[in-house]
Design an enzyme around this catalytic site. Structure first.
Site, PDB file in Angstrom:
ATOM      1  N   GLU A   1     -20.061 -38.211  33.222  1.00 53.02           N
ATOM      2  CA  GLU A   1     -19.881 -37.800  31.825  1.00 53.02           C
ATOM      3  C   GLU A   1     -19.983 -38.985  30.861  1.00 53.02           C
ATOM      4  O   GLU A   1     -19.223 -39.115  29.918  1.00 53.02           O
ATOM      5  CB  GLU A   1     -18.549 -37.070  31.658  1.00 53.02           C
ATOM      6  CG  GLU A   1     -18.461 -35.801  32.489  1.00 53.02           C
ATOM      7  CD  GLU A   1     -17.173 -35.035  32.298  1.00 53.02           C
ATOM      8  OE1 GLU A   1     -17.198 -33.798  32.385  1.00 53.02           O
ATOM      9  OE2 GLU A   1     -16.124 -35.677  32.063  1.00 53.02           O
TER      10      GLU A   1
ATOM     11  N   ASP B   1     -14.384 -27.659  38.085  1.00 57.82           N
ATOM     12  CA  ASP B   1     -13.536 -28.396  37.143  1.00 57.82           C
ATOM     13  C   ASP B   1     -12.230 -27.653  36.880  1.00 57.82           C
ATOM     14  O   ASP B   1     -12.039 -27.098  35.793  1.00 57.82           O
ATOM     15  CB  ASP B   1     -14.293 -28.612  35.828  1.00 57.82           C
ATOM     16  CG  ASP B   1     -13.605 -29.625  34.917  1.00 57.82           C
ATOM     17  OD1 ASP B   1     -12.633 -30.258  35.354  1.00 57.82           O
ATOM     18  OD2 ASP B   1     -14.039 -29.767  33.756  1.00 57.82           O
TER      19      ASP B   1
ATOM     20  N   GLU C   1      -5.525 -27.249  31.249  1.00 52.91           N
ATOM     21  CA  GLU C   1      -6.764 -27.237  30.471  1.00 52.91           C
ATOM     22  C   GLU C   1      -7.441 -25.880  30.505  1.00 52.91           C
ATOM     23  O   GLU C   1      -7.859 -25.363  29.459  1.00 52.91           O
ATOM     24  CB  GLU C   1      -7.712 -28.315  31.003  1.00 52.91           C
ATOM     25  CG  GLU C   1      -9.041 -28.364  30.271  1.00 52.91           C
ATOM     26  CD  GLU C   1      -9.958 -29.447  30.789  1.00 52.91           C
ATOM     27  OE1 GLU C   1     -11.089 -29.543  30.282  1.00 52.91           O
ATOM     28  OE2 GLU C   1      -9.554 -30.202  31.706  1.00 52.91           O
TER      29      GLU C   1
END
Length: 663
Positions: free
Chosen positions: A265, A344, A372
């Site tokens: 990333e 993820d 998240e």
């Protein structure tokens, strides 16, 4: 600064049973002084005594064969005795006595040994020194600002950090990383001129048996202007990191090591120089090896500039494809840190095949306590049952070793790591009930086989019940919390992304529904819904071949429609809306049914909590905070229900068999 924050699972009242007794403490120095201080505080509060006399109710001492961080606990002839293998073990044994309460001083019970299953039990903080323009003070943080840093400087609320370390020690956590794995320019300097700030935090954690780790920038020699290259095979680069390791260990003798996110990333890494992950990790490992510390090298590496039109590229494959060929190439003090699932931290994913694919590499399994993708601490979502399923998964089928066994292996196990959910909120975790996730992580890291619902009950017993007056029946409160939280992970799953397909969240902040939000973006998180069906074909026969990364029997179980578990169907297969699940429902009807049910269950949670108002069973301010969060959960669950159901009604053209209104 103030420590006027919620006491979580260590309210003073939880220490009453110890504090009313005569206690002998035969230990001192370092963590031993912490044990003595805990006993003195409890006895000072409740009238007990601390001394060296023989007539004691509780004896705390170090010795015997309990092993590192372990302890033995038993009660005989009216005396409860805790013998720690070392001072840290004695501290954990003391907190075990606190958990037992009066039961520790009732009938005699047999002496039993208690040892942590996993050597490393670690929390990673994704805290930034300065507020990031997109991610804020804490990346994926939902509990306010950092408890360590503010405006580029150390916050220095050391009493609060000390209270945090105490909470962690009570669950068995023994390692913490204090800055974001996405290491920006300011954080890079923590390794050099800001090292004193890091050492100050290490001094606070050390008395609780917690070693401090630091996330580092792989390109630090370049970012700091000392070198023009960060090539891991360049001798000058190796010398730079060796000098950095010497400095950090001089300042923090018990420093745990580096955490590294590289070539992921946008973070720099060895790929820029044509080198491998093993090259990069081993260079850092060589710098740390003389000091006995480790490199935690994260395996979260994938192409985040993917062409959504190309169905042969599969983000789920990436970690295995990058790392499995390098098995056996990593140094002994490198721990490859692998997310529990291949994508993820989704609400439902299969266990990452990397965990079974690298028998000659030390592996740590990474979980996410910060929510998240599970409601961001605005939704009740107790994750203990999910983690328990992950830890109990057996990659080679029944009779084979579990994920927990692999993480605990004395030779190749790297332990359990999770992203923390703590911030400077008065309740630590924003949502007071989200504290249960932090508590359960620590306790499962100590004993992966523990019943997650028993751990939830343990948390309730410490956090809420000691605060009740002795004439109050605690069972109504206990029943309400269990009714709300026991199945809350599955409730959240029901009203969000179905059957393991994942995501469907708003891009960027990852909160709330957006079914096509990532469908045409480069991040590689697709559901491929069209008029005929939904799901990602990851089979060997016709898809990306991802199922082939698993050993038998799972390689074939996931490959075949008839054997693939319903809850993961759309992760592995693209199927028509009329495909019949093992449950007997069609895919589209399952989507309708679960989304209606999940939203109804969220509303029922709120009703149960509302019934506690005015009963005196819960502090009024805490009740109000939870109710505020439940209001948002009910609203958001309704939004998920309506958007997902409306999307698939329009996409499939198939009406709800039950005739319910879909917008």
């Amino acid at each position: 600064m103030t420590t006027d924050v919620h006491a979580a699972w260590l309210p003073p009242e939880a220490f009453r049973a110890v504090g009313t007794r005569r206690v002998r403490v035969d230990v001192g120095g370092g963590v031993g002084d912490t044990v003595r201080g805990e006993v003195e505080r409890a006895c000072g509060e409740y009238g007990g005594s601390v001394g060296d006399g023989q007539a004691c109710d509780l004896v705390l001492e170090v010795g015997g064969d309990a092993g590192q961080e372990g302890y033995v606990l038993g009660r005989r002839d009216g005396v409860t005795r805790v013998v720690g293998g070392d001072a840290a073990g004695l501290l954990y044994g003391f907190f075990h006595v606190v958990r037992l309460g009066e039961d520790a001083f009732g009938e005699d019970f047999e002496t039993a040994a208690h040892r942590p299953a996993l050597r490393t039990r670690m929390l990673d903080h994704w805290d930034n020194l300065t507020v990031h323009p997109v991610m804020g003070a804490v990346e994926r943080g939902y509990s306010g600002g950092s408890i360590f840093w503010r405006d580029g400087e150390p916050l220095r609320d050391l009493p609060r950090v000390r209270a945090y370390a105490r909470l962690l020690a009570a669950t068995g956590i023994n390692a913490v990383a204090v800055n974001n794995v996405n290491v920006h320019a300011a954080e890079t300097r923590l390794l050099t001129e800001r090292l004193g700030d890091v050492a100050e935090l290490a001094d606070v954690f050390r008395p609780y048996g917690i070693r401090l780790h630091l996330s580092v920038n792989f390109a630090a020699p370049v970012v700091l202007g000392d070198l023009t290259t960060a090539d891991p095979l360049d001798e000058a680069v190796a010398q730079w990191w060796a000098a950095a390791a010497d400095r950090v260990h001089a300042a923090i003798p018990d420093f745990g090591g580096f955490v590294v996110k590289a070539d992921s990333e946008g973070q720099p890494g060895p790929f820029a120089y044509g080198r491998t992950h093993a090259d990069g990790a081993n260079m850092l490992a060589a710098a740390l090896a003389p000091h006995g510390s480790e490199v935690h090298w994260r395996a979260f590496v994938y192409n985040h500039q993917q062409d959504w039109r190309d169905r042969t590229t599969d983000r789920a494959r990436a970690a295995y494809d990058h790392f499995a060929p390098q098995d056996g190439e990593f140094a002994d003090n490198v721990v490859l840190q692998v997310k529990y699932g291949p994508i993820d931290f989704q609400t439902r994913e299969p266990v990452s095949p990397v965990i079974a694919a690298m028998p000659r590499t030390r592996l740590a399994v990474e979980l996410q306590v910060t929510q998240e993708y599970t409601g961001q601490q605005r939704h009740v979502c107790y994750l203990g049952p999910m983690w328990s399923e992950v830890l109990g998964f057996r990659p080679w089928g029944d009779g084979g070793r579990s994920v927990a066994d692999l993480a605990a292996d004395p030779a190749t196990g790297g332990g359990l790591v999770a992203v923390s959910n703590v911030g400077d909120d008065p309740y630590w975790t924003g949502h007071p009930l989200a504290q249960a996730n932090l508590y359960a992580f620590g306790r499962l890291a100590w004993d992966p086989g523990a019943d997650p619902l028993a751990l939830l009950d343990e948390w309730i017993g410490l956090t809420f019940l000691p605060l009740l007056s002795r004439d109050r029946d605690p069972e109504p409160l206990r029943r309400t919390l269990h009714a709300m939280m026991d199945g809350s992970w599955r409730t959240y799953e029901r009203y969000t992304a179905p059957l393991g397909v994942g995501f469907m969240v708003r891009p960027g902040n990852h909160y709330g529904p957006d079914v096509d939000g990532y469908e045409y973006q480069p991040w590689g998180t697709y559901h491929f819904a069209d008029r005929d069906g939904i799901g990602v074909d990851r089979t060997r026969a016709t898809g990306t071949g991802y199922t082939g990364q698993y050993p038998q029997p799972w390689s074939d179980v996931y490959e075949e429609l008839d054997s693939c578990p319903d809850e993961l169907l759309l992760f592995f297969h693209h199927v028509p809306y009329g495909h019949v699940l093992h449950s007997g429902a069609t895919v589209v009807q399952h989507i309708y049914d679960t989304h209606f049910a999940g939203a109804d269950e969220a509303a029922a949670m709120r009703e149960r909590w509302t019934e506690l108002a005015g009963t005196g069973l819960v502090d009024a301010a805490l009740h109000a905070r939870v109710l505020e969060r439940l209001d948002e959960q009910v609203r958001c669950a309704g939004e998920w229900r309506d958007q997902v159901n409306a999307y698939f009604l329009r996409k499939s053209g198939v009406p709800d068999a039950r005739g319910r209104r879909i917008p």
